[in-house]
Design a protein around this motif. Structure first.
Motif, mmCIF file in Angstrom:
data_model
loop_
_atom_site.group_PDB
_atom_site.id
_atom_site.type_symbol
_atom_site.label_atom_id
_atom_site.label_comp_id
_atom_site.label_asym_id
_atom_site.label_seq_id
_atom_site.Cartn_x
_atom_site.Cartn_y
_atom_site.Cartn_z
ATOM 1 N N ALA A 18 0.925 -1.265 0.104
ATOM 2 C CA ALA A 18 -0.016 0.048 0.064
ATOM 3 C C ALA A 18 0.990 1.345 -0.028
ATOM 4 C CB ALA A 18 -0.970 0.044 1.234
ATOM 5 N N ALA A 19 2.101 1.115 0.054
ATOM 6 C CA ALA A 19 3.102 2.299 0.077
ATOM 7 C C ALA A 19 2.694 3.007 -1.301
ATOM 8 C CB ALA A 19 4.504 1.903 0.210
ATOM 9 N N ALA A 20 2.453 2.177 -2.420
ATOM 10 C CA ALA A 20 2.188 3.044 -3.724
ATOM 11 C C ALA A 20 0.832 3.698 -3.726
ATOM 12 C CB ALA A 20 2.463 1.672 -4.671
ATOM 13 N N CYS A 21 -0.130 3.400 -2.721
ATOM 14 C CA CYS A 21 -1.448 3.995 -2.681
ATOM 15 C C CYS A 21 -1.607 5.086 -1.591
ATOM 16 C CB CYS A 21 -2.493 2.764 -2.184
ATOM 17 S SG CYS A 21 -2.213 1.240 -3.097
ATOM 18 N N ARG A 22 -0.524 5.314 -0.936
ATOM 19 C CA ARG A 22 -0.497 6.093 0.337
ATOM 20 C C ARG A 22 -0.720 7.442 -0.408
ATOM 21 N NH1 ARG A 22 4.079 4.795 3.811
ATOM 22 N NH2 ARG A 22 3.072 5.618 5.251
#
Length: 110
Positions: free
Chosen positions: A34-38
Motif C-alpha cells: 500500500a506504500a504505492a497507494c498512500r
C-alpha cells in the motif's frame, strides 16, 4: 452428526466459492504494498486528495472487484488504470485484505 443434506450444502458452498478467494490474502503484505497507494488513499485508507475515495474498512470483495476492473480496463481512471495494470491477483488480494482490515468508527452529530 452430518446429514446428507448438510454435507450437500457444504459441498455446494465449496463448489461455488469465488475464484478471487483462491489466494490466502495477507493483510501485512498488503500494508507494505500500500506504500504505492498512500499518496492518494493514505496508508490508513483515508483519502489524502479530494478526488480519491476513502477505502478504509471497505469490503475485500468490493476492493478486489474494483482493482480488477481497473486492471482489465472495464473501469477506467487516468491514475488507477495505470497503477492497477501491473498488479497481480496476489497483489490485489493483499491490498484488499489490508484496507478491509482497517477499522473505522463514525460519530453522528447530535
Amino acid at each position: 452428526m452430518k446429514t446428507p443434506l448438510s454435507i450437500a450444502c457444504l459441498a455446494g458452498l465449496v463448489a461455488v466459492a469465488p475464484p478471487h478467494l483462491a489466494h490466502a490474502a495477507d493483510a501485512a503484505a498488503g500494508r507494505i504494498k500500500a506504500a504505492a497507494c498512500r499518496t492518494c488513499h493514505g496508508i490508513d485508507g483515508i483519502a489524502k486528495i479530494p478526488i480519491a475515495p476513502h477505502i478504509a474498512g471497505e469490503s475485500e470483495i468490493y476492493l478486489q472487484t474494483q482493482l480488477k476492473a481497473f486492471r482489465s480496463g472495464k473501469r477506467e481512471h487516468e491514475i488507477m488504470s495505470v497503477i492497477a495494470k501491473d498488479l497481480s491477483d496476489e497483489d490485489i488480494a493483499d491490498l484488499a485484505a489490508w484496507y478491509a482490515s482497517i477499522r473505522i468508527s463514525v460519530e453522528l452529530p447530535e
